[in-house]
Scaffold this motif. Sequence first.
Motif, PDB file in Angstrom:
ATOM      1  N   GLY A  11      42.030  43.576  41.116  1.00 25.51           N
ATOM      2  CA  GLY A  11      41.266  43.468  41.311  1.00 25.51           C
ATOM      3  C   GLY A  11      40.746  43.206  42.741  1.00 25.51           C
ATOM      4  O   GLY A  11      39.901  42.852  43.244  1.00 25.51           O
ATOM      5  N   LEU A  12      41.231  42.095  43.184  1.00 29.50           N
ATOM      6  CA  LEU A  12      41.311  40.872  44.392  1.00 29.50           C
ATOM      7  C   LEU A  12      41.366  41.868  45.406  1.00 29.50           C
ATOM      8  O   LEU A  12      40.367  41.594  46.157  1.00 29.50           O
ATOM      9  N   VAL A  13      41.846  43.224  45.554  1.00 24.64           N
ATOM     10  CA  VAL A  13      42.504  43.603  46.244  1.00 24.64           C
ATOM     11  C   VAL A  13      41.025  44.849  46.688  1.00 24.64           C
ATOM     12  O   VAL A  13      40.069  44.425  47.972  1.00 24.64           O
ATOM     13  N   HIS A  14      40.076  45.045  45.703  1.00 28.16           N
ATOM     14  CA  HIS A  14      38.761  45.152  45.647  1.00 28.16           C
ATOM     15  C   HIS A  14      37.078  44.292  45.780  1.00 28.16           C
ATOM     16  O   HIS A  14      36.594  44.245  46.166  1.00 28.16           O
ATOM     17  N   TYR A  15      37.594  42.936  45.197  1.00 36.86           N
ATOM     18  CA  TYR A  15      36.777  41.700  44.900  1.00 36.86           C
ATOM     19  C   TYR A  15      36.630  40.563  45.469  1.00 36.86           C
ATOM     20  O   TYR A  15      36.368  39.858  45.595  1.00 36.86           O
ATOM     21  N   ILE A  16      37.891  40.735  46.753  1.00 37.20           N
ATOM     22  CA  ILE A  16      38.446  38.969  46.836  1.00 37.20           C
ATOM     23  C   ILE A  16      37.060  38.479  47.992  1.00 37.20           C
ATOM     24  O   ILE A  16      36.894  37.611  47.785  1.00 37.20           O
ATOM     25  N   ASP A  17      36.606  38.877  48.616  1.00 36.50           N
ATOM     26  CA  ASP A  17      35.444  38.888  49.837  1.00 36.50           C
ATOM     27  C   ASP A  17      34.425  38.700  49.038  1.00 36.50           C
ATOM     28  O   ASP A  17      33.369  37.443  49.421  1.00 36.50           O
ATOM     29  N   HIS A  18      33.616  39.458  47.712  1.00 40.29           N
ATOM     30  CA  HIS A  18      32.428  39.318  46.756  1.00 40.29           C
ATOM     31  C   HIS A  18      32.921  38.079  46.269  1.00 40.29           C
ATOM     32  O   HIS A  18      32.251  36.663  46.208  1.00 40.29           O
ATOM     33  N   LEU A  19      33.744  37.819  46.012  1.00 40.54           N
ATOM     34  CA  LEU A  19      34.324  36.497  44.839  1.00 40.54           C
ATOM     35  C   LEU A  19      34.523  34.754  45.385  1.00 40.54           C
ATOM     36  O   LEU A  19      33.510  34.279  44.920  1.00 40.54           O
ATOM     37  N   ARG A  20      34.528  35.475  47.068  1.00 38.77           N
ATOM     38  CA  ARG A  20      34.712  34.333  47.579  1.00 38.77           C
ATOM     39  C   ARG A  20      33.360  33.922  48.096  1.00 38.77           C
ATOM     40  O   ARG A  20      32.871  32.426  48.019  1.00 38.77           O
ATOM     41  N   ALA A  21      32.339  34.670  48.237  1.00 33.51           N
ATOM     42  CA  ALA A  21      31.138  34.926  48.052  1.00 33.51           C
ATOM     43  C   ALA A  21      30.314  34.404  46.849  1.00 33.51           C
ATOM     44  O   ALA A  21      29.323  33.219  47.337  1.00 33.51           O
ATOM     45  N   LEU A  45      45.847  33.617  44.010  1.00 34.99           N
ATOM     46  CA  LEU A  45      44.151  33.235  43.753  1.00 34.99           C
ATOM     47  C   LEU A  45      43.801  32.699  44.424  1.00 34.99           C
ATOM     48  O   LEU A  45      42.825  32.501  45.566  1.00 34.99           O
ATOM     49  N   LYS A  46      44.632  30.909  44.204  1.00 37.90           N
ATOM     50  CA  LYS A  46      44.308  30.190  45.657  1.00 37.90           C
ATOM     51  C   LYS A  46      44.170  30.415  46.749  1.00 37.90           C
ATOM     52  O   LYS A  46      43.644  29.584  47.532  1.00 37.90           O
ATOM     53  N   GLU A  47      45.162  31.331  47.730  1.00 38.78           N
ATOM     54  CA  GLU A  47      45.617  31.421  48.486  1.00 38.78           C
ATOM     55  C   GLU A  47      44.314  32.842  49.202  1.00 38.78           C
ATOM     56  O   GLU A  47      43.724  32.286  50.456  1.00 38.78           O
ATOM     57  N   ALA A  48      44.338  33.564  48.478  1.00 39.86           N
ATOM     58  CA  ALA A  48      42.851  34.426  48.686  1.00 39.86           C
ATOM     59  C   ALA A  48      41.576  33.810  48.709  1.00 39.86           C
ATOM     60  O   ALA A  48      40.898  34.277  49.398  1.00 39.86           O
ATOM     61  N   ASP A  98      27.830  23.818  25.406  1.00 46.71           N
ATOM     62  CA  ASP A  98      28.151  24.512  24.461  1.00 46.71           C
ATOM     63  C   ASP A  98      27.483  26.055  24.810  1.00 46.71           C
ATOM     64  O   ASP A  98      27.715  27.004  24.355  1.00 46.71           O
ATOM     65  N   TYR A  99      26.634  26.293  26.045  1.00 48.08           N
ATOM     66  CA  TYR A  99      26.582  27.514  27.024  1.00 48.08           C
ATOM     67  C   TYR A  99      27.615  27.257  28.252  1.00 48.08           C
ATOM     68  O   TYR A  99      26.840  25.919  29.135  1.00 48.08           O
ATOM     69  N   VAL A 100      27.226  28.527  28.521  1.00 48.91           N
ATOM     70  CA  VAL A 100      28.201  28.559  29.997  1.00 48.91           C
ATOM     71  C   VAL A 100      27.453  30.380  30.266  1.00 48.91           C
ATOM     72  O   VAL A 100      27.320  30.879  29.455  1.00 48.91           O
ATOM     73  N   LEU A 101      27.547  30.524  31.827  1.00 49.12           N
ATOM     74  CA  LEU A 101      27.088  31.417  32.069  1.00 49.12           C
ATOM     75  C   LEU A 101      28.776  32.201  32.426  1.00 49.12           C
ATOM     76  O   LEU A 101      29.735  31.892  33.399  1.00 49.12           O
ATOM     77  N   TYR A 102      28.842  33.746  32.502  1.00 53.20           N
ATOM     78  CA  TYR A 102      29.618  34.178  33.261  1.00 53.20           C
ATOM     79  C   TYR A 102      28.843  35.506  34.027  1.00 53.20           C
ATOM     80  O   TYR A 102      28.011  35.425  34.016  1.00 53.20           O
ATOM     81  N   CYS A 103      29.196  36.150  34.897  1.00 52.83           N
ATOM     82  CA  CYS A 103      29.502  36.363  36.362  1.00 52.83           C
ATOM     83  C   CYS A 103      29.921  37.184  37.419  1.00 52.83           C
ATOM     84  O   CYS A 103      31.230  36.600  37.042  1.00 52.83           O
ATOM     85  N   ASP A 104      29.943  38.733  37.132  1.00 51.49           N
ATOM     86  CA  ASP A 104      30.836  39.436  37.747  1.00 51.49           C
ATOM     87  C   ASP A 104      31.076  39.154  39.137  1.00 51.49           C
ATOM     88  O   ASP A 104      29.932  38.108  39.989  1.00 51.49           O
ATOM     89  N   CYS A 105      32.110  39.428  39.241  1.00 45.54           N
ATOM     90  CA  CYS A 105      32.827  39.090  41.465  1.00 45.54           C
ATOM     91  C   CYS A 105      31.615  39.371  42.278  1.00 45.54           C
ATOM     92  O   CYS A 105      31.509  38.634  43.057  1.00 45.54           O
ATOM     93  N   ASP A 106      31.162  40.511  42.210  1.00 46.44           N
ATOM     94  CA  ASP A 106      30.467  40.956  43.304  1.00 46.44           C
ATOM     95  C   ASP A 106      28.638  40.482  43.416  1.00 46.44           C
ATOM     96  O   ASP A 106      27.817  41.254  43.379  1.00 46.44           O
ATOM     97  N   THR A 107      28.575  39.506  42.513  1.00 44.18           N
ATOM     98  CA  THR A 107      27.394  38.182  42.277  1.00 44.18           C
ATOM     99  C   THR A 107      27.345  37.318  43.624  1.00 44.18           C
ATOM    100  O   THR A 107      28.072  36.827  43.994  1.00 44.18           O
TER     101      THR A 107
END
Length: 341
Positions: A11-21, A45-48, A98-107
Amino acid sequence: MKVYFCINESGLVHYIDHLRAAVRSARQIGRLEPHILFDGDPAILKEALAGCEAAIHRQKSSIADEIAQTEETAEWRRGVAEGALLRLEIPVVETDDDYVLYCDCDTLFTRAVDLSGVKPRFLAAAPGHNPNEWDMICSGVLLLNVKNMRAEYPRYMKYAAANLGRPAYYDQEVLNEYFVGRIDRLPIEYHWKTYWGANPLAYIVHFHGLKRTHLAWMSDPIRRAELKKLYFLIMFENDGFDYYGKVFDSIAVNEAPSFARLILGRLNDVLKFSFRRARKLFYRLLMENVPSTFDETSYLYNNPDIAIGVYNGAIRSGWSHYRVHGKLEGRPGGAVESKAV
Protein backbone atom coordinates in the motif's frame (compact mmCIF):
# COMPACT_ATOMS: atom_id res chain seq x y z
CA MET A 1 -5.79 11.05 22.12
CA LYS A 2 -4.25 8.41 19.88
CA VAL A 3 -5.02 8.05 16.20
CA TYR A 4 -4.18 4.86 14.34
CA PHE A 5 -3.38 4.46 10.66
CA CYS A 6 -2.98 1.04 9.03
CA ILE A 7 -1.05 0.04 5.93
CA ASN A 8 0.98 -2.79 4.40
CA GLU A 9 4.10 -2.61 2.25
CA SER A 10 2.22 -2.92 -1.03
CA GLY A 11 0.00 0.00 0.00
CA LEU A 12 2.95 2.35 0.44
CA VAL A 13 3.31 2.73 -3.33
CA HIS A 14 -0.16 4.26 -3.55
CA TYR A 15 -0.56 6.02 -0.20
CA ILE A 16 2.79 7.19 1.16
CA ASP A 17 2.28 10.86 0.16
CA HIS A 18 -1.16 10.88 1.75
CA LEU A 19 0.11 9.05 4.83
CA ARG A 20 2.83 11.65 5.41
CA ALA A 21 0.26 14.48 5.25
CA ALA A 22 -2.15 12.54 7.49
CA VAL A 23 0.48 11.88 10.17
CA ARG A 24 1.84 15.42 10.08
CA SER A 25 -1.58 17.09 10.20
CA ALA A 26 -2.78 14.68 12.94
CA ARG A 27 0.04 15.78 15.22
CA GLN A 28 0.38 19.45 14.33
CA ILE A 29 -3.25 20.39 13.65
CA GLY A 30 -5.38 17.59 15.14
CA ARG A 31 -3.26 17.58 18.34
CA LEU A 32 -3.27 13.79 18.32
CA GLU A 33 -0.66 11.09 18.91
CA PRO A 34 -0.14 9.17 15.62
CA HIS A 35 0.34 5.40 15.61
CA ILE A 36 0.72 3.17 12.55
CA LEU A 37 -0.02 -0.56 12.26
CA PHE A 38 2.32 -1.75 9.53
CA ASP A 39 2.44 -5.14 7.85
CA GLY A 40 6.04 -5.03 6.68
CA ASP A 41 9.55 -3.99 7.63
CA PRO A 42 9.34 -0.97 9.98
CA ALA A 43 12.65 0.34 8.61
CA ILE A 44 11.05 0.75 5.18
CA LEU A 45 8.13 2.71 6.61
CA LYS A 46 10.35 4.85 8.80
CA GLU A 47 12.43 5.84 5.78
CA ALA A 48 9.31 6.47 3.68
CA LEU A 49 7.79 8.76 6.34
CA ALA A 50 10.78 11.09 5.95
CA GLY A 51 10.87 12.35 9.51
CA CYS A 52 7.13 12.44 10.23
CA GLU A 53 6.85 11.43 13.86
CA ALA A 54 4.68 8.37 14.57
CA ALA A 55 4.84 5.21 16.67
CA ILE A 56 5.14 2.17 14.36
CA HIS A 57 3.70 -1.21 15.35
CA ARG A 58 4.65 -4.18 13.20
CA GLN A 59 1.43 -6.11 12.79
CA LYS A 60 -0.13 -8.73 10.53
CA SER A 61 -3.79 -9.56 10.31
CA SER A 62 -4.60 -12.46 12.62
CA ILE A 63 -6.29 -14.12 9.64
CA ALA A 64 -3.31 -13.57 7.31
CA ASP A 65 -3.05 -17.33 6.63
CA GLU A 66 -6.72 -17.50 5.65
CA ILE A 67 -6.26 -14.46 3.39
CA ALA A 68 -3.27 -16.11 1.70
CA GLN A 69 -5.34 -19.24 1.02
CA THR A 70 -8.31 -17.35 -0.45
CA GLU A 71 -8.52 -17.26 -4.24
CA GLU A 72 -8.23 -13.83 -5.81
CA THR A 73 -10.81 -12.49 -8.25
CA ALA A 74 -11.20 -9.27 -10.23
CA GLU A 75 -13.29 -7.89 -7.35
CA TRP A 76 -11.30 -9.19 -4.37
CA ARG A 77 -7.54 -8.91 -3.83
CA ARG A 78 -5.36 -10.40 -1.09
CA GLY A 79 -3.14 -7.33 -0.89
CA VAL A 80 -6.13 -5.08 -0.32
CA ALA A 81 -7.54 -7.42 2.33
CA GLU A 82 -4.21 -7.59 4.18
CA GLY A 83 -4.08 -3.81 4.50
CA ALA A 84 -7.78 -3.06 4.97
CA LEU A 85 -8.38 -5.68 7.68
CA LEU A 86 -5.48 -4.40 9.77
CA ARG A 87 -7.77 -1.83 11.41
CA LEU A 88 -9.67 -4.72 13.00
CA GLU A 89 -6.49 -5.48 14.98
CA ILE A 90 -6.39 -2.12 16.81
CA PRO A 91 -8.30 -3.33 19.92
CA VAL A 92 -5.66 -6.01 20.62
CA VAL A 93 -2.71 -3.71 19.93
CA GLU A 94 -3.98 -0.82 22.07
CA THR A 95 -3.94 -1.79 25.75
CA ASP A 96 -3.89 1.56 27.57
CA ASP A 97 -6.61 3.92 26.32
CA ASP A 98 -10.38 3.43 26.52
CA TYR A 99 -11.09 5.20 23.22
CA VAL A 100 -8.90 5.68 20.16
CA LEU A 101 -9.45 7.05 16.68
CA TYR A 102 -8.78 5.19 13.45
CA CYS A 103 -8.32 7.09 10.18
CA ASP A 104 -7.54 6.02 6.63
CA CYS A 105 -4.16 7.06 5.25
CA ASP A 106 -5.85 9.48 2.82
CA THR A 107 -7.35 11.68 5.52
CA LEU A 108 -6.35 15.20 6.54
CA PHE A 109 -6.80 16.96 9.88
CA THR A 110 -7.96 20.57 9.64
CA ARG A 111 -8.95 21.41 13.23
CA ALA A 112 -7.92 20.29 16.71
CA VAL A 113 -9.86 17.10 17.46
CA ASP A 114 -12.04 16.83 20.57
CA LEU A 115 -14.19 13.72 20.76
CA SER A 116 -14.36 13.54 24.53
CA GLY A 117 -18.16 13.85 24.39
CA VAL A 118 -18.62 10.85 22.07
CA LYS A 119 -18.70 7.49 23.88
CA PRO A 120 -19.71 4.71 21.45
CA ARG A 121 -20.81 1.30 22.65
CA PHE A 122 -18.43 -0.33 20.18
CA LEU A 123 -17.65 2.11 17.40
CA ALA A 124 -18.89 5.39 16.00
CA ALA A 125 -18.78 6.15 12.28
CA ALA A 126 -20.25 8.45 9.63
CA PRO A 127 -22.01 7.69 6.31
CA GLY A 128 -20.34 7.23 2.94
CA HIS A 129 -21.25 9.14 -0.21
CA ASN A 130 -24.54 10.58 1.03
CA PRO A 131 -24.22 12.40 4.38
CA ASN A 132 -27.88 11.71 5.14
CA GLU A 133 -27.85 7.95 4.64
CA TRP A 134 -26.78 6.18 7.84
CA ASP A 135 -27.71 2.63 6.86
CA MET A 136 -24.18 1.94 5.59
CA ILE A 137 -21.28 3.53 7.47
CA CYS A 138 -17.90 4.34 5.93
CA SER A 139 -14.97 2.80 7.81
CA GLY A 140 -12.50 5.52 6.77
CA VAL A 141 -12.81 7.20 10.19
CA LEU A 142 -13.78 5.24 13.30
CA LEU A 143 -13.95 6.10 16.98
CA LEU A 144 -13.37 2.81 18.80
CA ASN A 145 -14.39 1.72 22.28
CA VAL A 146 -11.26 -0.37 22.75
CA LYS A 147 -12.40 -2.53 25.66
CA ASN A 148 -15.75 -3.48 24.12
CA MET A 149 -14.25 -4.04 20.68
CA ARG A 150 -11.59 -6.28 22.23
CA ALA A 151 -14.33 -8.39 23.84
CA GLU A 152 -15.92 -8.86 20.40
CA TYR A 153 -12.59 -9.39 18.62
CA PRO A 154 -12.60 -13.24 18.40
CA ARG A 155 -16.13 -13.30 17.03
CA TYR A 156 -15.84 -10.51 14.46
CA MET A 157 -12.50 -11.86 13.20
CA LYS A 158 -14.10 -15.28 12.78
CA TYR A 159 -16.88 -13.55 10.84
CA ALA A 160 -14.31 -11.74 8.69
CA ALA A 161 -12.48 -15.00 7.92
CA ALA A 162 -15.72 -16.73 6.96
CA ASN A 163 -16.50 -14.02 4.39
CA LEU A 164 -13.11 -13.69 2.70
CA GLY A 165 -13.34 -13.62 -1.08
CA ARG A 166 -16.78 -12.10 -1.39
CA PRO A 167 -16.75 -9.40 -4.11
CA ALA A 168 -15.51 -6.03 -2.79
CA TYR A 169 -15.89 -7.35 0.76
CA TYR A 170 -13.32 -6.04 3.22
CA ASP A 171 -13.28 -4.34 6.65
CA GLN A 172 -16.16 -1.93 5.96
CA GLU A 173 -18.52 -4.72 4.98
CA VAL A 174 -17.50 -6.81 8.02
CA LEU A 175 -18.17 -3.94 10.42
CA ASN A 176 -21.50 -2.99 8.83
CA GLU A 177 -22.81 -6.56 8.92
CA TYR A 178 -21.38 -7.80 12.20
CA PHE A 179 -22.22 -4.66 14.22
CA VAL A 180 -25.53 -3.91 12.51
CA GLY A 181 -27.76 -1.94 14.88
CA ARG A 182 -24.83 -1.34 17.26
CA ILE A 183 -22.93 1.41 15.42
CA ASP A 184 -23.17 4.90 16.90
CA ARG A 185 -23.13 8.08 14.85
CA LEU A 186 -19.95 10.09 14.45
CA PRO A 187 -20.60 13.75 13.57
CA ILE A 188 -20.00 14.12 9.83
CA GLU A 189 -17.61 17.02 10.48
CA TYR A 190 -15.24 14.32 11.77
CA HIS A 191 -15.45 12.44 8.47
CA TRP A 192 -15.97 15.07 5.81
CA LYS A 193 -15.59 14.04 2.14
CA THR A 194 -13.79 16.32 -0.31
CA TYR A 195 -16.68 16.10 -2.80
CA TRP A 196 -19.07 17.61 -0.23
CA GLY A 197 -17.37 20.98 -0.68
CA ALA A 198 -15.15 23.19 1.48
CA ASN A 199 -16.31 23.23 5.10
CA PRO A 200 -14.53 25.42 7.67
CA LEU A 201 -16.23 23.38 10.43
CA ALA A 202 -14.72 20.05 9.32
CA TYR A 203 -12.16 18.41 11.61
CA ILE A 204 -11.13 15.43 9.50
CA VAL A 205 -11.33 15.46 5.70
CA HIS A 206 -11.22 12.28 3.63
CA PHE A 207 -9.99 12.14 0.03
CA HIS A 208 -12.64 9.49 -0.47
CA GLY A 209 -12.38 8.01 -3.95
CA LEU A 210 -10.25 10.46 -5.89
CA LYS A 211 -6.90 11.09 -4.17
CA ARG A 212 -4.77 14.21 -4.36
CA THR A 213 -2.13 12.05 -6.02
CA HIS A 214 -4.65 11.22 -8.78
CA LEU A 215 -4.90 14.85 -9.86
CA ALA A 216 -3.89 14.00 -13.43
CA TRP A 217 -7.04 11.90 -13.77
CA MET A 218 -9.11 15.08 -13.82
CA SER A 219 -7.63 16.00 -17.20
CA ASP A 220 -8.24 12.57 -18.70
CA PRO A 221 -11.64 12.73 -20.53
CA ILE A 222 -12.43 9.03 -20.11
CA ARG A 223 -11.52 8.85 -16.43
CA ARG A 224 -13.20 12.18 -15.78
CA ALA A 225 -16.43 10.80 -17.22
CA GLU A 226 -16.10 7.73 -15.00
CA LEU A 227 -15.53 9.89 -11.93
CA LYS A 228 -18.53 12.06 -12.74
CA LYS A 229 -20.72 8.98 -12.97
CA LEU A 230 -19.31 7.52 -9.76
CA TYR A 231 -19.73 10.65 -7.68
CA PHE A 232 -22.95 11.87 -9.31
CA LEU A 233 -21.26 15.07 -10.53
CA ILE A 234 -21.09 16.35 -6.96
CA MET A 235 -17.33 16.80 -6.74
CA PHE A 236 -17.41 18.80 -9.98
CA GLU A 237 -20.01 21.24 -8.70
CA ASN A 238 -18.10 22.58 -5.70
CA ASP A 239 -14.58 23.53 -4.73
CA GLY A 240 -13.91 20.93 -2.04
CA PHE A 241 -11.39 18.80 -3.91
CA ASP A 242 -9.41 21.81 -5.13
CA TYR A 243 -9.52 23.55 -1.76
CA TYR A 244 -8.44 20.58 0.34
CA GLY A 245 -5.91 19.68 -2.32
CA LYS A 246 -4.19 23.00 -1.70
CA VAL A 247 -4.30 22.39 2.05
CA PHE A 248 -2.78 18.95 1.42
CA ASP A 249 -0.02 20.47 -0.71
CA SER A 250 0.83 23.00 1.99
CA ILE A 251 0.96 20.40 4.74
CA ALA A 252 2.96 17.99 2.60
CA VAL A 253 5.61 20.66 1.95
CA ASN A 254 5.78 22.74 5.13
CA GLU A 255 7.34 21.50 8.37
CA ALA A 256 4.97 23.42 10.63
CA PRO A 257 1.84 24.56 8.77
CA SER A 258 -0.10 27.43 10.29
CA PHE A 259 -3.66 26.33 11.02
CA ALA A 260 -4.97 29.88 10.71
CA ARG A 261 -3.18 30.46 7.42
CA LEU A 262 -4.24 27.14 5.89
CA ILE A 263 -7.80 26.79 7.10
CA LEU A 264 -9.40 30.04 8.13
CA GLY A 265 -8.50 32.66 5.53
CA ARG A 266 -11.21 34.99 4.31
CA LEU A 267 -14.70 33.76 3.61
CA ASN A 268 -14.31 33.85 -0.15
CA ASP A 269 -11.11 31.80 0.15
CA VAL A 270 -12.76 29.17 2.35
CA LEU A 271 -16.11 28.81 0.66
CA LYS A 272 -15.34 30.22 -2.81
CA PHE A 273 -18.87 30.94 -3.85
CA SER A 274 -19.42 30.07 -7.49
CA PHE A 275 -20.44 32.98 -9.71
CA ARG A 276 -23.91 31.51 -10.16
CA ARG A 277 -24.50 31.14 -6.42
CA ALA A 278 -22.98 34.53 -5.67
CA ARG A 279 -25.32 36.13 -8.23
CA LYS A 280 -28.34 34.41 -6.69
CA LEU A 281 -27.33 35.65 -3.24
CA PHE A 282 -26.87 39.17 -4.62
CA TYR A 283 -30.41 39.23 -6.02
CA ARG A 284 -31.83 37.79 -2.81
CA LEU A 285 -30.22 40.60 -0.84
CA LEU A 286 -31.63 43.19 -3.25
CA MET A 287 -35.12 41.79 -2.76
CA GLU A 288 -34.74 41.73 1.04
CA ASN A 289 -33.95 45.45 1.36
CA VAL A 290 -30.86 44.83 3.48
CA PRO A 291 -30.11 47.96 5.55
CA SER A 292 -26.88 49.82 4.92
CA THR A 293 -25.89 49.18 8.54
CA PHE A 294 -25.62 45.41 7.93
CA ASP A 295 -22.47 43.83 6.44
CA GLU A 296 -23.41 40.50 4.84
CA THR A 297 -19.81 39.41 4.24
CA SER A 298 -18.75 40.17 7.80
CA TYR A 299 -21.69 38.24 9.24
CA LEU A 300 -20.97 35.15 7.15
CA TYR A 301 -17.25 35.32 7.86
CA ASN A 302 -17.84 35.46 11.62
CA ASN A 303 -20.49 32.71 11.52
CA PRO A 304 -19.18 29.91 9.28
CA ASP A 305 -22.08 27.59 10.12
CA ILE A 306 -24.47 30.18 8.65
CA ALA A 307 -22.14 30.68 5.67
CA ILE A 308 -22.29 26.96 4.90
CA GLY A 309 -26.08 27.06 5.11
CA VAL A 310 -26.19 29.96 2.64
CA TYR A 311 -23.67 28.22 0.39
CA ASN A 312 -25.75 25.02 0.34
CA GLY A 313 -29.04 26.89 -0.09
CA ALA A 314 -30.45 25.87 3.31
CA ILE A 315 -30.44 29.50 4.52
CA ARG A 316 -31.62 32.32 2.30
CA SER A 317 -28.94 34.85 3.33
CA GLY A 318 -26.96 36.08 6.30
CA TRP A 319 -29.37 39.00 6.72
CA SER A 320 -32.45 36.78 6.76
CA HIS A 321 -30.86 34.66 9.49
CA TYR A 322 -29.65 37.65 11.50
CA ARG A 323 -32.99 39.47 11.65
CA VAL A 324 -34.90 36.32 12.71
CA HIS A 325 -32.36 34.44 14.84
CA GLY A 326 -28.88 35.95 14.86
CA LYS A 327 -29.72 39.19 16.65
CA LEU A 328 -31.48 37.34 19.48
CA GLU A 329 -28.60 34.84 19.69
CA GLY A 330 -26.06 37.65 19.92
CA ARG A 331 -24.23 36.48 16.81
CA PRO A 332 -21.03 38.45 16.04
CA GLY A 333 -20.38 40.40 12.85
CA GLY A 334 -22.83 42.08 10.54
CA ALA A 335 -22.50 45.64 11.80
CA VAL A 336 -20.89 48.11 9.39
CA GLU A 337 -18.03 49.87 11.13
CA SER A 338 -18.43 53.64 11.20
CA LYS A 339 -15.47 55.56 9.77
CA ALA A 340 -14.18 58.81 11.16
CA VAL A 341 -14.57 61.74 8.79
